[in-house]
Design a protein around this motif. Structure first.
Motif, short mmCIF file in Angstrom:
data_model
loop_
_atom_site.label_atom_id
_atom_site.label_comp_id
_atom_site.label_asym_id
_atom_site.label_seq_id
_atom_site.Cartn_x
_atom_site.Cartn_y
_atom_site.Cartn_z
N HIS A 113 13.13 0.59 -1.88
CA HIS A 113 14.13 1.43 -1.22
C HIS A 113 15.54 1.18 -1.80
N LEU A 114 15.64 0.16 -2.64
CA LEU A 114 16.94 -0.19 -3.22
C LEU A 114 16.96 -0.04 -4.74
N VAL A 141 23.55 -4.12 -0.89
CA VAL A 141 23.81 -2.91 -0.11
C VAL A 141 25.26 -2.94 0.38
N ALA A 142 25.92 -1.79 0.37
CA ALA A 142 27.29 -1.68 0.85
C ALA A 142 27.39 -2.21 2.28
N GLU A 148 28.96 -1.35 4.90
CA GLU A 148 28.86 -0.39 6.01
C GLU A 148 27.42 0.07 6.25
N ASP A 149 26.55 -0.09 5.27
CA ASP A 149 25.15 0.32 5.41
C ASP A 149 24.20 -0.84 5.66
N ARG A 150 24.69 -2.05 5.50
CA ARG A 150 23.81 -3.21 5.47
C ARG A 150 22.99 -3.39 6.74
N SER A 173 17.92 -3.47 9.54
CA SER A 173 17.09 -3.07 10.69
C SER A 173 15.84 -2.33 10.25
N SER A 188 22.02 -1.22 9.02
CA SER A 188 20.98 -0.19 9.19
C SER A 188 19.82 -0.43 8.23
N VAL A 189 20.12 -0.86 7.01
CA VAL A 189 19.06 -1.16 6.05
C VAL A 189 18.30 -2.40 6.50
#
Length: 187
Positions: A72-73, A155-156, A158-160, A165, A162-163
């Motif tokens: 996913h990354l 991961v940025a 602000e997104d970390r 989780s 949610s990723v």
């Protein structure tokens, strides 16, 4: 479903896998494993939920989970990491194949300096006839955790969460699926 997990409670997991105590600050409780994992995710150090998942899953499933997390990354991974993920994918699909063992051995012998290199190390540590025999190497679960967390670190900010989780939920879902599969296999 949680009653069929390999480790019913967090304490069961900590007792069976003492290395997890060195990898986490959280102390085990009598909570069912899935509840404990979700509590970690909601706690002060949510990354510990990744580590808990790595130990909760059977080794081969943990390697697959880590592979899926890193796929996913892929935009954040270099071409060498993508090649290593392909080696891991092939190994997970046929772990006993003599065709994959040399590739896994070579990948696992690399210094684990990137997310996929950690996952390759975990694949090399898995099972009897491990590709990498050195006892000083980390347990497969520690390598899985390191690989997923190293990927997550890219991961940025602000997104970390949610990723993170999503990765934990994927790990929980896989643990439940593995428990169901093992239950069916036992009958």
């Amino acid at each position: 479903m949680a009653n069929e997990l390999r480790f019913k409670t967090a304490r069961d997991l900590f007792m069976a896998c003492p290395a997890v105590s060195r990898d986490m600050v959280a102390l085990p409780t009598e909570q069912p494993s899935i509840e404990f994992c979700r509590a970690l995710l909601a706690g002060r150090v949510p990354e510990e939920a990744i580590t808990f998942c790595a130990y909760l899953l059977p080794e081969r499933a943990a390697v697959w989970w880590a592979h899926e997390c890193l796929t996913h990354l892929t935009v954040l991974l270099d071409s060498r990491d993508q090649e290593l993920l392909a080696v891991v994918r092939d190994w997970v699909s046929e772990p006993e194949s003599p065709h994959h063992r040399p590739d896994v051995s070579k990948a696992a012998a690399m210094p684990p300096t990137t997310p996929a290199a950690w996952i390759a190390l975990a694949a090399g540590r898995h099972g009897n006839g491990s590709a990498v025999e050195a006892p000083a190497l980390p347990p497969a679960a520690r390598a899985v955790s390191a690989g997923v967390l190293a990927g997550l670190a890219r991961v940025a900010l602000e997104d970390r969460f949610s990723v993170l989780s999503a990765f934990v939920e994927m790990g929980i879902q896989l643990a439940e699926t593995e428990a169901l599969r093992q239950s069916v296999d036992a009958n």
